[in-house]
Design a protein around this motif. Sequence first.
Motif, PDB file in Angstrom:
ATOM      1  N   TYR A 107       0.485  -1.302   0.127  1.00  0.00           N
ATOM      2  CA  TYR A 107      -0.043  -0.232  -0.152  1.00  0.00           C
ATOM      3  C   TYR A 107       0.577   1.351  -0.125  1.00  0.00           C
ATOM      4  O   TYR A 107       1.481   1.448   0.866  1.00  0.00           O
ATOM      5  N   GLY A 108       0.908   2.555  -1.546  1.00  0.00           N
ATOM      6  CA  GLY A 108       1.726   3.299  -1.385  1.00  0.00           C
ATOM      7  C   GLY A 108       1.094   4.304  -1.953  1.00  0.00           C
ATOM      8  O   GLY A 108      -0.488   4.423  -2.552  1.00  0.00           O
ATOM      9  N   ALA A 109       1.698   5.741  -1.982  1.00  0.00           N
ATOM     10  CA  ALA A 109       1.430   6.461  -2.611  1.00  0.00           C
ATOM     11  C   ALA A 109       2.907   7.425  -2.702  1.00  0.00           C
ATOM     12  O   ALA A 109       3.640   7.294  -2.132  1.00  0.00           O
ATOM     13  N   PHE A 110       2.501   8.182  -3.494  1.00  0.00           N
ATOM     14  CA  PHE A 110       3.795   9.205  -4.793  1.00  0.00           C
ATOM     15  C   PHE A 110       3.674  10.123  -5.079  1.00  0.00           C
ATOM     16  O   PHE A 110       2.543  10.776  -5.008  1.00  0.00           O
ATOM     17  N   VAL A 111       4.403  10.874  -4.126  1.00  0.00           N
ATOM     18  CA  VAL A 111       4.364  12.292  -4.409  1.00  0.00           C
ATOM     19  C   VAL A 111       6.199  12.775  -5.304  1.00  0.00           C
ATOM     20  O   VAL A 111       7.253  12.367  -5.029  1.00  0.00           O
ATOM     21  N   LEU A 112       5.631  13.648  -6.166  1.00  0.00           N
ATOM     22  CA  LEU A 112       7.139  14.295  -6.757  1.00  0.00           C
ATOM     23  C   LEU A 112       7.355  15.526  -5.843  1.00  0.00           C
ATOM     24  O   LEU A 112       6.783  16.624  -5.388  1.00  0.00           O
ATOM     25  N   ASP A 113       8.555  15.813  -5.583  1.00  0.00           N
ATOM     26  CA  ASP A 113       8.952  17.045  -3.931  1.00  0.00           C
ATOM     27  C   ASP A 113       9.055  18.060  -4.887  1.00  0.00           C
ATOM     28  O   ASP A 113       9.632  17.986  -6.718  1.00  0.00           O
ATOM     29  N   PRO A 114       9.742  18.958  -4.439  1.00  0.00           N
ATOM     30  CA  PRO A 114       9.940  19.793  -5.153  1.00  0.00           C
ATOM     31  C   PRO A 114      11.155  20.675  -6.805  1.00  0.00           C
ATOM     32  O   PRO A 114      11.057  21.715  -7.486  1.00  0.00           O
ATOM     33  N   ASP A 115      11.903  18.587  -6.325  1.00  0.00           N
ATOM     34  CA  ASP A 115      12.693  18.917  -8.116  1.00  0.00           C
ATOM     35  C   ASP A 115      12.448  17.911  -8.810  1.00  0.00           C
ATOM     36  O   ASP A 115      13.489  17.680  -9.202  1.00  0.00           O
ATOM     37  N   GLY A 116      10.983  17.017  -8.198  1.00  0.00           N
ATOM     38  CA  GLY A 116      10.990  16.386  -8.702  1.00  0.00           C
ATOM     39  C   GLY A 116      11.428  14.815  -9.006  1.00  0.00           C
ATOM     40  O   GLY A 116      11.628  14.090  -9.607  1.00  0.00           O
ATOM     41  N   ASN A 117      12.108  14.933  -7.224  1.00  0.00           N
ATOM     42  CA  ASN A 117      11.989  13.313  -6.944  1.00  0.00           C
ATOM     43  C   ASN A 117      10.865  12.751  -6.461  1.00  0.00           C
ATOM     44  O   ASN A 117       9.927  13.512  -6.041  1.00  0.00           O
ATOM     45  N   ASN A 118      11.308  11.446  -6.412  1.00  0.00           N
ATOM     46  CA  ASN A 118       9.686  10.595  -7.093  1.00  0.00           C
ATOM     47  C   ASN A 118      10.025  10.107  -5.087  1.00  0.00           C
ATOM     48  O   ASN A 118      10.466   8.764  -5.023  1.00  0.00           O
ATOM     49  N   ILE A 119       8.421  10.946  -4.184  1.00  0.00           N
ATOM     50  CA  ILE A 119       9.094  10.474  -3.223  1.00  0.00           C
ATOM     51  C   ILE A 119       7.823   9.410  -2.699  1.00  0.00           C
ATOM     52  O   ILE A 119       6.518   9.849  -2.682  1.00  0.00           O
ATOM     53  N   GLU A 120       8.023   8.016  -2.059  1.00  0.00           N
ATOM     54  CA  GLU A 120       6.992   7.247  -1.919  1.00  0.00           C
ATOM     55  C   GLU A 120       6.591   6.825  -0.157  1.00  0.00           C
ATOM     56  O   GLU A 120       7.974   6.528   0.776  1.00  0.00           O
ATOM     57  N   ALA A 121       5.258   6.635   0.611  1.00  0.00           N
ATOM     58  CA  ALA A 121       5.353   6.497   1.683  1.00  0.00           C
ATOM     59  C   ALA A 121       4.767   4.816   1.382  1.00  0.00           C
ATOM     60  O   ALA A 121       3.764   4.710   0.562  1.00  0.00           O
ATOM     61  N   VAL A 122       5.570   3.393   1.952  1.00  0.00           N
ATOM     62  CA  VAL A 122       4.911   2.711   1.742  1.00  0.00           C
ATOM     63  C   VAL A 122       4.509   1.914   3.120  1.00  0.00           C
ATOM     64  O   VAL A 122       5.238   2.012   4.152  1.00  0.00           O
ATOM     65  N   CYS A 123       3.694   0.875   2.984  1.00  0.00           N
ATOM     66  CA  CYS A 123       3.544  -0.155   4.732  1.00  0.00           C
ATOM     67  C   CYS A 123       2.843  -1.222   3.990  1.00  0.00           C
ATOM     68  O   CYS A 123       1.944  -1.606   2.783  1.00  0.00           O
ATOM     69  N   HIS A 124       4.138  -2.357   4.199  1.00  0.00           N
ATOM     70  CA  HIS A 124       3.656  -3.636   3.759  1.00  0.00           C
ATOM     71  C   HIS A 124       2.276  -4.699   4.624  1.00  0.00           C
ATOM     72  O   HIS A 124       2.868  -6.151   4.199  1.00  0.00           O
ATOM     73  N   ALA A 125       2.310  -3.931   5.831  1.00  0.00           N
ATOM     74  CA  ALA A 125       1.510  -4.717   6.786  1.00  0.00           C
ATOM     75  C   ALA A 125      -0.212  -5.045   6.341  1.00  0.00           C
ATOM     76  O   ALA A 125      -0.996  -3.604   5.666  1.00  0.00           O
ATOM     77  N   PRO A 126      -0.471  -5.896   6.160  1.00  0.00           N
ATOM     78  CA  PRO A 126      -2.314  -6.305   5.903  1.00  0.00           C
ATOM     79  C   PRO A 126      -3.243  -4.951   6.766  1.00  0.00           C
ATOM     80  O   PRO A 126      -2.686  -5.268   7.473  1.00  0.00           O
ATOM     81  N   ASP A 127      -3.980  -5.343   5.355  1.00  0.00           N
ATOM     82  CA  ASP A 127      -5.338  -4.016   6.501  1.00  0.00           C
ATOM     83  C   ASP A 127      -5.724  -4.815   7.146  1.00  0.00           C
ATOM     84  O   ASP A 127      -6.016  -5.730   7.084  1.00  0.00           O
ATOM     85  N   ALA A 128      -5.920  -4.280   8.542  1.00  0.00           N
ATOM     86  CA  ALA A 128      -6.675  -4.864   9.462  1.00  0.00           C
ATOM     87  C   ALA A 128      -7.921  -4.995   9.969  1.00  0.00           C
ATOM     88  O   ALA A 128      -8.631  -5.412  10.146  1.00  0.00           O
ATOM     89  N   THR A 129      -8.758  -4.114   8.408  1.00  0.00           N
ATOM     90  CA  THR A 129     -10.028  -4.330   9.000  1.00  0.00           C
ATOM     91  C   THR A 129     -10.705  -5.737   8.039  1.00  0.00           C
ATOM     92  O   THR A 129     -11.636  -5.819   7.864  1.00  0.00           O
ATOM     93  N   THR A 130     -10.090  -6.354   7.283  1.00  0.00           N
ATOM     94  CA  THR A 130      -9.990  -7.017   5.916  1.00  0.00           C
ATOM     95  C   THR A 130      -9.655  -8.808   6.551  1.00  0.00           C
ATOM     96  O   THR A 130      -8.755  -8.716   7.645  1.00  0.00           O
TER      97      THR A 130
END
Length: 130
Positions: A107-130
């Motif tokens: 589960y991840g999300a991606f943004v480009l920083d002010p210089d155009g670098n691809n910055i991501e946050a990622v979680c590998h844990a299973p969804d606790a609600t499923t």
Amino acid sequence: MIDHSGLSVSDFEAAKAFYSAALAPLGSRYLFTVPPEHTEGVAVGGFGQDRPQFWIHAGAAQSPPVHFAFTAASRAQVDAFHAAALAAGGTDNGAPGLRPHYHPDYYGAFVLDPDGNNIEAVCHAPDATT
């Protein structure tokens, strides 16, 4: 495996503000400025939770841009990272969501920083609600 890493940024103060906001939902903050007498006057600083693990330094923007993925403890942190990064001036490069083509629980999300670098946050844990 990787102890720390970093990148060159074209506007140190803008990058410091961006990463301070974007990384806060992940529990990281700006921790340290290297004294200028140790860097020949170049602005250098580090982010982390208990020690600097992600560094920025003033200079030319990375060319080509790079990709950094930061660990999130939960999917909610990924969502909060994405929102905070956009509010801090980042550009959407992939809304929060599952990326099963990488791994079923990726589960991840991606943004480009002010210089155009691809910055991501990622979680590998299973969804606790499923």
